[in-house]
Design a protein around this motif. Sequence first.
Motif, PDB file in Angstrom:
ATOM      1  N   ASN A  31       0.806  -1.221   0.000  1.00  0.00           N
ATOM      2  CA  ASN A  31       0.000   0.000   0.000  1.00  0.00           C
ATOM      3  C   ASN A  31       0.843   1.277   0.000  1.00  0.00           C
ATOM      4  OD1 ASN A  31       0.846   0.233   2.666  1.00  0.00           O
ATOM      5  ND2 ASN A  31      -1.188  -0.023   3.541  1.00  0.00           N
ATOM      6  N   LYS A  32       2.145   1.163   0.188  1.00  0.00           N
ATOM      7  CA  LYS A  32       3.032   2.323   0.123  1.00  0.00           C
ATOM      8  C   LYS A  32       3.414   2.664  -1.320  1.00  0.00           C
ATOM      9  CE  LYS A  32       3.441   2.872   4.558  1.00  0.00           C
ATOM     10  NZ  LYS A  32       2.806   4.003   5.194  1.00  0.00           N
ATOM     11  N   LYS A  33       3.080   1.787  -2.249  1.00  0.00           N
ATOM     12  CA  LYS A  33       3.400   1.992  -3.665  1.00  0.00           C
ATOM     13  C   LYS A  33       2.201   2.578  -4.402  1.00  0.00           C
ATOM     14  CE  LYS A  33       7.416  -0.222  -3.690  1.00  0.00           C
ATOM     15  NZ  LYS A  33       8.630   0.533  -3.841  1.00  0.00           N
ATOM     16  N   THR A  34       2.490   3.338  -5.445  1.00  0.00           N
ATOM     17  CA  THR A  34       1.431   3.821  -6.324  1.00  0.00           C
ATOM     18  C   THR A  34       1.232   2.785  -7.431  1.00  0.00           C
ATOM     19  OG1 THR A  34       2.974   4.961  -7.771  1.00  0.00           O
ATOM     20  CG2 THR A  34       2.094   6.209  -5.892  1.00  0.00           C
ATOM     21  N   ILE A  35       0.212   2.993  -8.219  1.00  0.00           N
ATOM     22  CA  ILE A  35      -0.003   2.084  -9.346  1.00  0.00           C
ATOM     23  C   ILE A  35       1.177   2.180 -10.313  1.00  0.00           C
ATOM     24  CG2 ILE A  35      -1.458   1.696 -11.377  1.00  0.00           C
ATOM     25  CD1 ILE A  35      -3.868   2.291  -9.587  1.00  0.00           C
ATOM     26  N   ALA A  36       1.695   3.385 -10.506  1.00  0.00           N
ATOM     27  CA  ALA A  36       2.851   3.574 -11.391  1.00  0.00           C
ATOM     28  C   ALA A  36       4.091   2.845 -10.860  1.00  0.00           C
ATOM     29  CB  ALA A  36       3.148   5.051 -11.565  1.00  0.00           C
ATOM     30  N   GLU A  37       4.184   2.701  -9.540  1.00  0.00           N
ATOM     31  CA  GLU A  37       5.321   2.010  -8.934  1.00  0.00           C
ATOM     32  C   GLU A  37       5.121   0.492  -8.864  1.00  0.00           C
ATOM     33  OE1 GLU A  37       7.029   5.405  -5.892  1.00  0.00           O
ATOM     34  OE2 GLU A  37       5.305   4.228  -5.270  1.00  0.00           O
ATOM     35  N   GLY A  38       3.945   0.018  -9.284  1.00  0.00           N
ATOM     36  CA  GLY A  38       3.755  -1.417  -9.394  1.00  0.00           C
ATOM     37  C   GLY A  38       2.636  -2.034  -8.581  1.00  0.00           C
ATOM     38  N   ARG A  39       1.903  -1.248  -7.769  1.00  0.00           N
ATOM     39  CA  ARG A  39       0.810  -1.833  -7.001  1.00  0.00           C
ATOM     40  C   ARG A  39      -0.289  -2.269  -7.960  1.00  0.00           C
ATOM     41  NH1 ARG A  39      -3.478   0.809  -5.393  1.00  0.00           N
ATOM     42  NH2 ARG A  39      -2.413   2.801  -5.425  1.00  0.00           N
ATOM     43  N   ARG A  40      -0.866  -3.442  -7.727  1.00  0.00           N
ATOM     44  CA  ARG A  40      -1.856  -3.982  -8.659  1.00  0.00           C
ATOM     45  C   ARG A  40      -3.222  -4.212  -8.038  1.00  0.00           C
ATOM     46  NH1 ARG A  40       1.204  -7.840 -12.850  1.00  0.00           N
ATOM     47  NH2 ARG A  40       2.834  -6.373 -13.404  1.00  0.00           N
ATOM     48  N   ILE A  41      -3.358  -3.934  -6.751  1.00  0.00           N
ATOM     49  CA  ILE A  41      -4.659  -4.076  -6.093  1.00  0.00           C
ATOM     50  C   ILE A  41      -4.994  -2.736  -5.433  1.00  0.00           C
ATOM     51  CG2 ILE A  41      -4.431  -6.562  -5.745  1.00  0.00           C
ATOM     52  CD1 ILE A  41      -3.754  -6.022  -2.828  1.00  0.00           C
ATOM     53  N   PRO A  42      -6.258  -2.489  -5.072  1.00  0.00           N
ATOM     54  CA  PRO A  42      -6.615  -1.216  -4.431  1.00  0.00           C
ATOM     55  C   PRO A  42      -5.821  -0.989  -3.140  1.00  0.00           C
ATOM     56  CG  PRO A  42      -8.592  -2.431  -5.058  1.00  0.00           C
ATOM     57  CD  PRO A  42      -7.426  -3.342  -5.295  1.00  0.00           C
ATOM     58  N   SER A  43      -5.424   0.246  -2.900  1.00  0.00           N
ATOM     59  CA  SER A  43      -4.567   0.548  -1.747  1.00  0.00           C
ATOM     60  C   SER A  43      -5.243   0.222  -0.417  1.00  0.00           C
ATOM     61  CB  SER A  43      -4.125   2.010  -1.765  1.00  0.00           C
ATOM     62  OG  SER A  43      -5.248   2.860  -1.735  1.00  0.00           O
ATOM     63  N   GLU A  44      -6.578   0.325  -0.338  1.00  0.00           N
ATOM     64  CA  GLU A  44      -7.264   0.010   0.922  1.00  0.00           C
ATOM     65  C   GLU A  44      -7.235  -1.490   1.225  1.00  0.00           C
ATOM     66  OE1 GLU A  44     -10.236   0.585  -2.401  1.00  0.00           O
ATOM     67  OE2 GLU A  44      -8.747   1.885  -1.479  1.00  0.00           O
ATOM     68  N   LYS A  45      -7.008  -2.315   0.219  1.00  0.00           N
ATOM     69  CA  LYS A  45      -6.904  -3.762   0.438  1.00  0.00           C
ATOM     70  C   LYS A  45      -5.458  -4.219   0.533  1.00  0.00           C
ATOM     71  CE  LYS A  45     -11.261  -4.898  -1.749  1.00  0.00           C
ATOM     72  NZ  LYS A  45     -11.948  -5.702  -2.755  1.00  0.00           N
ATOM     73  N   ALA A  46      -4.521  -3.353   0.185  1.00  0.00           N
ATOM     74  CA  ALA A  46      -3.104  -3.717   0.172  1.00  0.00           C
ATOM     75  C   ALA A  46      -2.524  -3.713   1.584  1.00  0.00           C
ATOM     76  CB  ALA A  46      -2.336  -2.750  -0.719  1.00  0.00           C
ATOM     77  N   VAL A  47      -1.282  -4.206   1.703  1.00  0.00           N
ATOM     78  CA  VAL A  47      -0.604  -4.382   2.980  1.00  0.00           C
ATOM     79  C   VAL A  47       0.609  -3.454   3.030  1.00  0.00           C
ATOM     80  CG1 VAL A  47       0.503  -6.097   4.464  1.00  0.00           C
ATOM     81  CG2 VAL A  47      -1.261  -6.804   2.895  1.00  0.00           C
TER      82      VAL A  47
END
Length: 142
Positions: free
Chosen positions: A24-40
Motif C-alpha cells: 500500500n506504500k506503492k502507487t499504481i505507477a510504482e507497481g501496485r496492482r490491487i486497491p490501496s485500501e486492500k493492500a498491505v
Amino acid sequence: MAYLSTNPAKKERFLCIYPAYINNKKTIAEGRRIPSEKAVENPSCAEIRDVLTAAGMNVLFENDKFYPREWNRDVQFRGRVRVQIKNEDGSLYQDKFTSKKDIMLYVAEMIPKLKTRTQKSGGGDSAAQQGEGGKKGKKKKK
C-alpha cells in the motif's frame, strides 16, 4: 517446495508475485496492482510464501530476483514468489484461486493475520503515537 524446470509449459503455470504488487506504500505507477485500501504495508516475499504455502498452493521462492520498477535494492525489497495456478492438464490447481488477482487479494487479506504482523503492530502503533505526540508538542512550543 516446487522445482521450476526450463520446460516452457511448466513456467506458464507459475505466476510471479512481487511484494510491490500488494504494497500500500506503492502507487499504481510504482507497481501496485490491487486497491490501496486492500493492500498491505511493506509485505515481504517470506510472508507471501508463508501465506500461500499455508493455503496449500505450490510455491517457489526466488530471493535473488528484483522487481524491475523497484529502485531500492535492499534485502527487504528483494525476491519474488512463483505460484502454480494451473495443473498440467490446464485445470485450476485450487478452485478458490481462479486468477492472479484472486491470489494477490487473498495474500493481502491474510498477511496482517500472521503472528509476526500481529506482534509487531501492537508495539509499533504505541511507539508511533508517542512519536507523533512529541512532534505536536514541539510545534506548539515554537
